[in-house]
Design a protein around this motif. Structure first.
Motif, mmCIF file in Angstrom:
data_model
loop_
_atom_site.group_PDB
_atom_site.id
_atom_site.type_symbol
_atom_site.label_atom_id
_atom_site.label_comp_id
_atom_site.label_asym_id
_atom_site.label_seq_id
_atom_site.Cartn_x
_atom_site.Cartn_y
_atom_site.Cartn_z
ATOM 1 N N GLU A 42 0.838 -1.264 0.017
ATOM 2 C CA GLU A 42 -0.112 -0.231 -0.057
ATOM 3 C C GLU A 42 0.880 1.251 -0.033
ATOM 4 O OE1 GLU A 42 -3.246 0.096 3.115
ATOM 5 O OE2 GLU A 42 -3.322 2.061 2.824
ATOM 6 N N LEU A 43 1.980 1.269 0.997
ATOM 7 C CA LEU A 43 2.852 2.557 0.909
ATOM 8 C C LEU A 43 3.535 2.433 -0.647
ATOM 9 C CD1 LEU A 43 4.352 2.141 4.368
ATOM 10 C CD2 LEU A 43 2.408 3.449 3.660
ATOM 11 N N VAL A 44 4.035 1.368 -1.160
ATOM 12 C CA VAL A 44 4.669 1.638 -2.258
ATOM 13 C C VAL A 44 3.668 2.107 -3.227
ATOM 14 C CG1 VAL A 44 5.627 0.100 -4.243
ATOM 15 C CG2 VAL A 44 6.401 -0.374 -1.903
ATOM 16 N N SER A 45 2.577 1.666 -3.372
ATOM 17 C CA SER A 45 1.552 2.120 -4.282
ATOM 18 C C SER A 45 1.324 3.806 -4.198
ATOM 19 C CB SER A 45 0.327 1.471 -4.221
ATOM 20 O OG SER A 45 -0.422 1.748 -3.255
ATOM 21 N N ASN A 46 1.884 4.237 -3.056
ATOM 22 C CA ASN A 46 1.625 5.492 -2.730
ATOM 23 C C ASN A 46 3.001 6.405 -2.873
ATOM 24 O OD1 ASN A 46 -0.777 5.961 -2.023
ATOM 25 N ND2 ASN A 46 -0.778 5.098 -0.193
ATOM 26 N N GLY A 47 4.014 5.871 -3.357
ATOM 27 C CA GLY A 47 5.416 6.170 -3.939
ATOM 28 C C GLY A 47 6.110 6.238 -2.976
ATOM 29 N N ILE A 48 6.024 5.367 -1.813
ATOM 30 C CA ILE A 48 6.923 5.228 -0.852
ATOM 31 C C ILE A 48 8.003 4.018 -0.979
ATOM 32 C CG2 ILE A 48 6.929 4.780 1.482
ATOM 33 C CD1 ILE A 48 4.472 6.823 1.903
ATOM 34 N N ASN A 49 9.322 4.270 -0.652
ATOM 35 C CA ASN A 49 10.237 3.222 -0.657
ATOM 36 C C ASN A 49 9.840 2.370 0.569
ATOM 37 O OD1 ASN A 49 12.106 1.711 -1.742
ATOM 38 N ND2 ASN A 49 13.655 3.118 -1.158
ATOM 39 N N ALA A 50 9.175 1.314 0.601
ATOM 40 C CA ALA A 50 8.891 0.567 1.611
ATOM 41 C C ALA A 50 9.218 -0.859 1.410
ATOM 42 C CB ALA A 50 7.230 0.759 2.012
ATOM 43 N N GLU A 51 9.257 -1.803 2.399
ATOM 44 C CA GLU A 51 9.284 -3.165 2.417
ATOM 45 C C GLU A 51 8.939 -3.789 3.789
ATOM 46 O OE1 GLU A 51 12.862 -5.129 1.857
ATOM 47 O OE2 GLU A 51 14.165 -3.484 2.729
ATOM 48 N N ALA A 52 8.679 -4.960 3.877
ATOM 49 C CA ALA A 52 8.304 -5.630 4.844
ATOM 50 C C ALA A 52 9.148 -6.862 5.327
ATOM 51 C CB ALA A 52 6.651 -5.894 5.271
#
Ligand SMILES: NC(=O)c1ccc[n+]([C@@H]2O[C@H](COP(=O)([O-])OP(=O)(O)OC[C@H]3O[C@@H](n4cnc5c(N)ncnc54)[C@H](OP(=O)(O)O)[C@@H]3O)[C@@H](O)[C@H]2O)c1
Length: 176
Positions: A49-59
């Motif tokens: 969800e964060l990546v789809s908002n342009g955020i560099n995220a991973e879990a």
């Protein structure tokens, strides 16, 4: 490039709630956010969800009740980033009814042990594991989520708004 774009944050319990919102806000500043989740499927969904908002995220997997996972977080962050700018110790539990009868006379050993494990012992363990990575940056930050319910002063005031909220294990763990 903003000051934040080469920074890395790890947030425990980031698949929902305050942890997720914290990851989102830090990500919106430009930081890379690594979400710790005990259910990796939920963590990856949150990161997507964060990546789809342009955020560099991973879990990645992190469970406060699994000592090995704290070490695995260290190994992963060291291998992929070689440092850590911000640690947010967010994962927390409250197994008791906030307004119920779980005061020090009635709280169960199970509730006490699990709550202290997640809210205190694991916080110290994870922080100790990650300190070598935080020490590599000039302005490292460690953020611990406490609570208004941790306040001994407020609990001792009869007219305090938190006076009825005697969740002993949670409150004591957050004070600690
Ligand atoms: N909400 C408030 O009003 C408030 C006020 C003061 C302080 N706080 C503190 O702020 C933090 C977040 O609160 P919140 O309201 O966002 O809580 P929440 O919605 O219940 O979310 C808690 C998060 O912690 C995770 N978690 C629980 N046990 C875990 C474990 N053993 N290992 C790894 N992760 C675990 C949960 O994962 P799962 O999804 O797998 O359960 C979830 O991601 C907590 O430390 C809380 O004490 C909250």
């Amino acid at each position: 490039m903003s000051n934040y774009e080469n920074k890395v944050a790890f947030i425990s319990g980031a698949n929902r709630g305050i942890g997720f919102e914290t990851a989102k806000k830090l990500g919106e500043l430009g930081m890379t956010v690594v979400l710790g989740a005990r259910d990796v499927t939920k963590g990856k969904a949150a990161a997507s969800e964060l990546v789809s908002n342009g955020i560099n995220a991973e879990a990645i997997y992190y469970d406060a009740n699994d000592s090995a996972s704290a070490n695995n977080v260290y190994v992963y962050l060291d291998k992929h980033y070689g440092k850590l700018d911000i640690l947010v110790n967010n994962a927390g539990v409250n197994h008791e009814q906030l307004m119920g009868k779980n005061n020090s006379s009635s709280v169960s050993q199970d509730a006490l042990q699990n709550t202290f494990q997640t809210n205190l012992f694991a916080v110290i363990e994870l922080t100790q594991k990650l300190l070598p990575l935080i020490s590599k940056v000039p302005e490292g930050r460690i953020v611990n989520l406490s609570s208004i319910l941790a306040s001994l002063t407020l609990h001792s005031m009869p007219n305090s708004p938190i006076d009825p909220a005697k969740a002993f294990a949670y409150n004591a763990s957050k004070t600690a």
